[in-house]
Design a protein around this motif. Sequence first.
Motif, PDB file in Angstrom:
ATOM      1  N   THR A   1       0.843  -1.190   0.000  1.00 44.41           N
ATOM      2  CA  THR A   1       0.000   0.000   0.000  1.00 44.41           C
ATOM      3  C   THR A   1       0.877   1.239   0.000  1.00 44.41           C
ATOM      4  O   THR A   1       2.012   1.224   0.494  1.00 44.41           O
ATOM      5  CB  THR A   1      -0.916   0.047   1.229  1.00 44.41           C
ATOM      6  OG1 THR A   1      -0.107  -0.015   2.403  1.00 44.41           O
ATOM      7  CG2 THR A   1      -1.869  -1.128   1.232  1.00 44.41           C
ATOM      8  N   ASP A   2       0.326   2.301  -0.527  1.00 48.30           N
ATOM      9  CA  ASP A   2       1.027   3.584  -0.565  1.00 48.30           C
ATOM     10  C   ASP A   2       0.727   4.331   0.730  1.00 48.30           C
ATOM     11  O   ASP A   2      -0.420   4.596   1.056  1.00 48.30           O
ATOM     12  CB  ASP A   2       0.543   4.382  -1.765  1.00 48.30           C
ATOM     13  CG  ASP A   2       1.364   5.645  -1.968  1.00 48.30           C
ATOM     14  OD1 ASP A   2       2.329   5.856  -1.214  1.00 48.30           O
ATOM     15  OD2 ASP A   2       1.023   6.415  -2.869  1.00 48.30           O
ATOM     16  N   THR A   3       1.763   4.668   1.482  1.00 49.29           N
ATOM     17  CA  THR A   3       1.563   5.325   2.781  1.00 49.29           C
ATOM     18  C   THR A   3       1.915   6.806   2.746  1.00 49.29           C
ATOM     19  O   THR A   3       2.032   7.435   3.786  1.00 49.29           O
ATOM     20  CB  THR A   3       2.417   4.638   3.863  1.00 49.29           C
ATOM     21  OG1 THR A   3       3.790   4.703   3.471  1.00 49.29           O
ATOM     22  CG2 THR A   3       1.995   3.195   4.044  1.00 49.29           C
ATOM     23  N   ARG A   4       2.082   7.362   1.563  1.00 48.61           N
ATOM     24  CA  ARG A   4       2.457   8.777   1.459  1.00 48.61           C
ATOM     25  C   ARG A   4       1.306   9.701   1.856  1.00 48.61           C
ATOM     26  O   ARG A   4       1.540  10.805   2.279  1.00 48.61           O
ATOM     27  CB  ARG A   4       2.895   9.114   0.049  1.00 48.61           C
ATOM     28  CG  ARG A   4       4.225   8.465  -0.320  1.00 48.61           C
ATOM     29  CD  ARG A   4       4.658   8.882  -1.671  1.00 48.61           C
ATOM     30  NE  ARG A   4       3.692   8.358  -2.641  1.00 48.61           N
ATOM     31  CZ  ARG A   4       3.617   8.761  -3.885  1.00 48.61           C
ATOM     32  NH1 ARG A   4       4.395   9.687  -4.330  1.00 48.61           N
ATOM     33  NH2 ARG A   4       2.748   8.228  -4.721  1.00 48.61           N
ATOM     34  N   GLY A   5       0.073   9.268   1.674  1.00 45.14           N
ATOM     35  CA  GLY A   5      -1.073  10.076   2.060  1.00 45.14           C
ATOM     36  C   GLY A   5      -1.414  11.175   1.063  1.00 45.14           C
ATOM     37  O   GLY A   5      -2.033  12.168   1.407  1.00 45.14           O
TER      38      GLY A   5
END
Length: 70
Positions: free
Chosen positions: A65-69
């Motif tokens: 998952t992409d956790t950059r937000g």
Amino acid sequence: MDQHLLATLVDQMRMWMWAQSDPKRRGPKPKPLPRPGTDTAHNVRDDMLIMSAAQLDAFLAQDFTDTRGD
């Protein structure tokens, strides 16, 4: 010969990524990978770089998952 070419490709990609990053936030310039067959103490063993098919399957089965937000 193929290991030398792969190491060169990795070195070039790492240098390109480093050069394209923000100069204020990037770290030190990447060092080149050790080349196979050299007589240095930092030589990387081939079996350390090999991933079995089961290990690859387990890695690819993970949920990334992409956790950059953004």
